[in-house]
Design an enzyme around this catalytic site. Structure first.
Site, PDB file in Angstrom:
ATOM      1  N   ASP A 245      -2.345  -4.555   3.458  1.00  0.00           N
ATOM      2  CA  ASP A 245      -2.418  -4.764   4.911  1.00  0.00           C
ATOM      3  C   ASP A 245      -3.244  -5.997   5.292  1.00  0.00           C
ATOM      4  O   ASP A 245      -4.218  -6.344   4.605  1.00  0.00           O
ATOM      5  CB  ASP A 245      -3.012  -3.524   5.590  1.00  0.00           C
TER       6      ASP A 245
ATOM      7  N   HIS B 207      -3.218 -11.433  14.170  1.00  0.00           N
ATOM      8  CA  HIS B 207      -2.987 -12.552  15.075  1.00  0.00           C
ATOM      9  C   HIS B 207      -2.237 -12.167  16.342  1.00  0.00           C
ATOM     10  O   HIS B 207      -2.142 -12.964  17.266  1.00  0.00           O
ATOM     11  CB  HIS B 207      -2.207 -13.648  14.351  1.00  0.00           C
TER      12      HIS B 207
ATOM     13  N   TYR C  51       2.032  -5.187  13.072  1.00  0.00           N
ATOM     14  CA  TYR C  51       0.886  -4.465  12.500  1.00  0.00           C
ATOM     15  C   TYR C  51       0.053  -3.811  13.596  1.00  0.00           C
ATOM     16  O   TYR C  51      -0.275  -4.442  14.605  1.00  0.00           O
ATOM     17  CB  TYR C  51       0.027  -5.420  11.679  1.00  0.00           C
TER      18      TYR C  51
ATOM     19  N   GLU D 243       0.802  -1.226   0.000  1.00  0.00           N
ATOM     20  CA  GLU D 243       0.000   0.000   0.000  1.00  0.00           C
ATOM     21  C   GLU D 243       0.834   1.275   0.000  1.00  0.00           C
ATOM     22  O   GLU D 243       0.440   2.274  -0.592  1.00  0.00           O
ATOM     23  CB  GLU D 243      -0.952   0.010   1.203  1.00  0.00           C
TER      24      GLU D 243
ATOM     25  N   GLU E 278      -9.789  -4.212   5.260  1.00  0.00           N
ATOM     26  CA  GLU E 278      -9.573  -3.137   4.293  1.00  0.00           C
ATOM     27  C   GLU E 278      -8.458  -3.492   3.321  1.00  0.00           C
ATOM     28  O   GLU E 278      -8.563  -3.267   2.115  1.00  0.00           O
ATOM     29  CB  GLU E 278      -9.254  -1.833   5.037  1.00  0.00           C
TER      30      GLU E 278
ATOM     31  N   ARG F  88      -3.027  -2.451  13.574  1.00  0.00           N
ATOM     32  CA  ARG F  88      -4.491  -2.541  13.628  1.00  0.00           C
ATOM     33  C   ARG F  88      -4.851  -3.953  14.066  1.00  0.00           C
ATOM     34  O   ARG F  88      -4.872  -4.884  13.263  1.00  0.00           O
ATOM     35  CB  ARG F  88      -5.114  -2.202  12.269  1.00  0.00           C
TER      36      ARG F  88
ATOM     37  N   ASP G 102      -5.785  -6.955   6.993  1.00  0.00           N
ATOM     38  CA  ASP G 102      -7.089  -6.765   7.622  1.00  0.00           C
ATOM     39  C   ASP G 102      -8.150  -6.707   6.522  1.00  0.00           C
ATOM     40  O   ASP G 102      -7.850  -6.881   5.340  1.00  0.00           O
ATOM     41  CB  ASP G 102      -7.122  -5.500   8.495  1.00  0.00           C
TER      42      ASP G 102
END
Length: 760
Positions: A82, A351, A304, A9, A86, A306, A84
């Site tokens: 990413d 995770h 990560y 991204e 999104e 989020r 997730d």
């Protein structure tokens, strides 16, 4: 061109990963989202299974073109956005664009996921690719469609019924409701008086204080002593009696460490401990995750950011325990690793908890490579992670009951830290928390007779609930299940950008606009700003992402009720939305007065308008008639030498140049206080006291805008003994008291002037 193409991204992440994968890989960035819904009505086809019309986002079209060009020459394409919902959706959008351009023929296109940007994690992910998870994509599409339908149907209603340019969001609106309801609680609050009675005594040279908790054999309740007369009566009955120690209770207690950070707890703690907004915290965390050049090239410093998980990977726990064993006393390391369980409902997204990618990269070692925000956040994450695997802290707690006259008991409590454990590294802050009782007590024994140094009462008044800070609002949103941690910063930013709330002393206060919008939504769209309804909808979105529910029936159920309500409310008049009847007659014509909403906010006006033009401010003062600006004696415009006149603006009274609009110089009504300290940057002006737009004091050069030097703390005309900067500043905090500090952050000089008050 390389045979392998990996798409992420952000360009910062691309640079870091390129170093790990070498010449066989080309790494490109999508620069965030590549497609969005067409911004016009009908982009979500409610009659055709909510089919969505997408278009390439204009600002990212050149990056999409670059990806498409690279795909032509690649054999294997890895979508590494990413980890997730999104990120999954972005990968799906990229794949759909490539299909539309017919670039997927004879190509292997797979999804790869990693939760930290380290060489081992990235290479392992590339070695174990998977297909795009359609359930995650469907959940994200449902979320986008819901937000679109709410925004495109409610916002036009707000424009017609209240004011142009307003908006309502599916998750933003319940958050606004929380803030407005807290404000109503504060306004409705009626303060009550109460008194506490205290005894000051000493033994040897140690002084201490005790509080009356039992009077004439009965336990005291908060309002038993509720006025000065009663307080004086109680004191009179206690005077003259000896103070006898009747009970001494000693026990040990422990305090366990808290779990490593999730997104929500990181945002909350950064607000409380570091003073960072949710937006600044998220930005710094993203940079730490994507990669920082630490001399040997960019490295991802944290996992990560989020995540709802509090778990740590087994190899990370092993590394942390090894660090603790080498750097702390033996008792600091528990016999077994500490395990934490998720409190968040439907914990998902990643995770692991947020942790450093290597605990051996200490904050001190990284400081020279990080910005101030990055360093403060990294240090907090590092300390929280280490402390989470350390032993509990231990205290010796003493409670002493002292009798002054029959049946009258005072209690003094204190605790002594006997083993720091995890507290040697990290201690969690709390919102609006009262200080713990950490007073030092002398050695007291049952039967001791103590001197009565002083008997006195303290007057108190109950306080309304505090306004939300960003941290406490995030905590409330999480408790209600409104939104998800990754959306909290954007919720708060939207409320501020729309001017639905203002930040005053770090507290969120609703504006008149915010209150009117909230009143409209809570009265006419009650279900859709209901906390439980919003939380249940979030649960359904989670079930879609887990593959337990189909997204189209969820959309159909929501749209059916919502669309019906929108249609019903189109017939509302503006007066029904923006007027609020008062039980008061107009002093001019006798008709009923109403609270109304105008371009400068809410005010009281006559319901007989336009026949009757009576208005007044909400605070009860009649609106002042327009008068000629009056000259302010002794004030001269520093720009043109003209006179200065008193003016009235949307934010209150101020002083402006009489030669406006030729000269547009303005000043606050109260002349800024001059500290007399010479500006250390230009050496021409002096530092004067000013107020920020949110009311916070700061000190800046009086030659502004020629010199833009400013500091938050009061300046002192003393040179720094360490770096020789011409001034020092006075900084006061609860934790460190008042100290002289150098305003040059890289210097770090500080000298305590007044130590912090001991905790009672």
């Amino acid at each position: 061109m390389a045979a392998n193409l990996l798409i992420v991204e952000s360009p910062a992440k691309a640079k870091t990963i390129k170093k790990y994968l070498g010449a066989d890989f080309e790494v490109l960035a999508s620069y965030g989202h590549v497609r969005g819904l067409v911004r016009k009505d009908g982009s979500v086809d409610v009659d055709n299974d909510f089919a969505m019309k997408y278009q390439v986002i204009a600002r990212n079209s050149k990056h999409v073109d670059a990806i498409a060009k690279a795909v032509k020459d690649a054999d294997n394409v890895y979508l590494a956005t990413d980890p997730d919902r999104e990120g999954e959706a972005i990968s799906w959008h990229i794949l759909e664009i490539l299909k539309g351009k017919r670039l997927t023929v004879n190509k292997t296109i797979r999804r790869v996921v990693f939760h930290e940007i380290t060489q081992s994690a990235v290479k392992d992910a590339v070695a174990n690719p998977r297909d795009i998870a359609s359930d995650l994509v469907n959940a994200q599409q449902a979320r986008s469609a819901l937000d679109y339908l709410v925004g495109f149907n409610l916002s036009p209603l707000l424009w017609r019924k209240i004011r142009q340019g307003l908006s309502a969001g599916r998750v933003q609106s319940p958050a606004l409701r929380l803030i407005c309801e807290r404000e109503l609680e504060i306004r409705a609050f009626q303060s009550q008086e109460y008194w506490s009675i205290h005894l000051d005594s000493h033994k040897s040279r140690t002084r201490f204080s005790a509080k009356l908790f039992q009077y004439q054999g009965k336990k005291l309740e908060q309002f038993d002593i509720n006025n000065d007369a009663r307080h004086s009566e109680v004191l009179a009955s206690l005077n003259g009696h000896p103070a006898n120690v009747v009970q001494v209770e000693k026990k040990r207690k422990s305090r366990s460490p808290v779990a490593p950070f999730t997104t929500s707890t990181m945002l909350q703690e950064a607000g409380r401990k570091l003073g960072l907004t949710a937006d600044r915290t998220t930005r710094a965390a993203q940079q730490l995750y994507e990669g920082i050049d630490i001399g040997s090239g960019p490295v991802g410093l944290i996992t990560y950011m989020r995540t709802d998980s509090v778990a740590l990977a087994a190899e990370a726990v092993t590394e942390i325990r090894h660090y603790i064993s080498k750097n702390f006393e033996a008792d600091s390391l528990p016999a077994q690793p500490v395990q934490y369980k998720n409190k968040a409902k439907n914990a998902q997204e990643a995770h692991e908890a947020i942790r450093p990618t290597s605990i051996f990269r200490t904050p001190e070692a990284m400081k020279g490579f990080l910005t101030p925000d990055q360093f403060k956040l990294y240090e907090m994450i590092w300390k929280r992670t280490v402390s989470s695997q350390m032993a509990p802290a231990r205290f010796d707690v003493t409670s002493v009951d002292i009798e002054v006259g029959s049946g009258n008991l005072f209690r003094a409590s204190g605790q002594v830290l006997t083993f720091a454990g995890f507290m040697a590294v990290y201690l969690e802050d709390e919102d609006d928390a009262e200080d713990e009782d950490n007073a030092r007590l002398p050695v007291l024994e049952q039967g001791d007779v103590l001197p009565v140094d002083r008997l006195y009462g303290d007057q108190h008044f109950t306080q309304p609930p505090p306004r939300y800070t960003e941290a406490s609002l995030i905590k409330a949103l999480e408790e209600f299940g409104i939104g998800r941690p990754s959306t909290y910063p954007s919720i708060i930013t939207t409320l501020k950008d729309r001017e639905y709330v203002l930040v005053d002393k770090k507290r969120l206060t609703p504006t008149d606009t915010g209150e009117v919008v909230n009143k409209f939504l809570t009265e006419h769209f009650t279900q859709y700003v209901d906390y439980h309804f919003t939380a249940k909808l979030e649960d359904k979105l989670d079930e879609i992402s887990n593959g337990d529910r189909d997204w189209i029936p969820v959309m159909q159920e929501f749209w059916k009720g919502f669309h019906k309500q929108v249609e019903e409310k189109k017939n509302l008049t503006r007066a029904e939305v923006t007027h609020e009847a008062l039980d008061e007659a107009c002093p001019k014509c006798g008709k009923q007065l109403t609270i109304r909403f105008g371009k400068r906010g809410r005010f009281v006006g006559c319901s007989g308008y336009p026949e009757c033009d009576y208005t007044r401010n909400l605070n009860g003062n009649a609106e002042e008639e327009e008068v000629e600006p009056s000259l302010v004696e002794g004030r001269i415009c520093p720009k043109c030498g003209g006179g200065m006149v008193l003016k009235n603006g949307p934010y209150g009274k101020f002083v402006g140049c009489a030669n406006y609009p030729t000269c547009k110089h303005i000043e606050p009504l109260e002349k800024p206080k001059d500290t007399g300290v010479t500006c250390p940057e230009c050496n021409k002006g002096t530092l004067i006291e000013r107020k920020s737009r949110y009311g916070k004091l700061f000190y800046s050069c009086n030659t502004y805008p020629a010199c833009k030097y400013a500091t938050w703390n009061p300046p002192l005309a003393e040179a720094c003994p360490q770096c020789k900067w011409p001034i020092l500043t006075l900084k006061t905090t609860k934790r460190r008291g008042t100290e002289k500090v150098c305003p040059q952050k890289e210097c770090g000089y500080s000298e305590v002037v007044t130590p912090p008050e001991p905790k009672a």
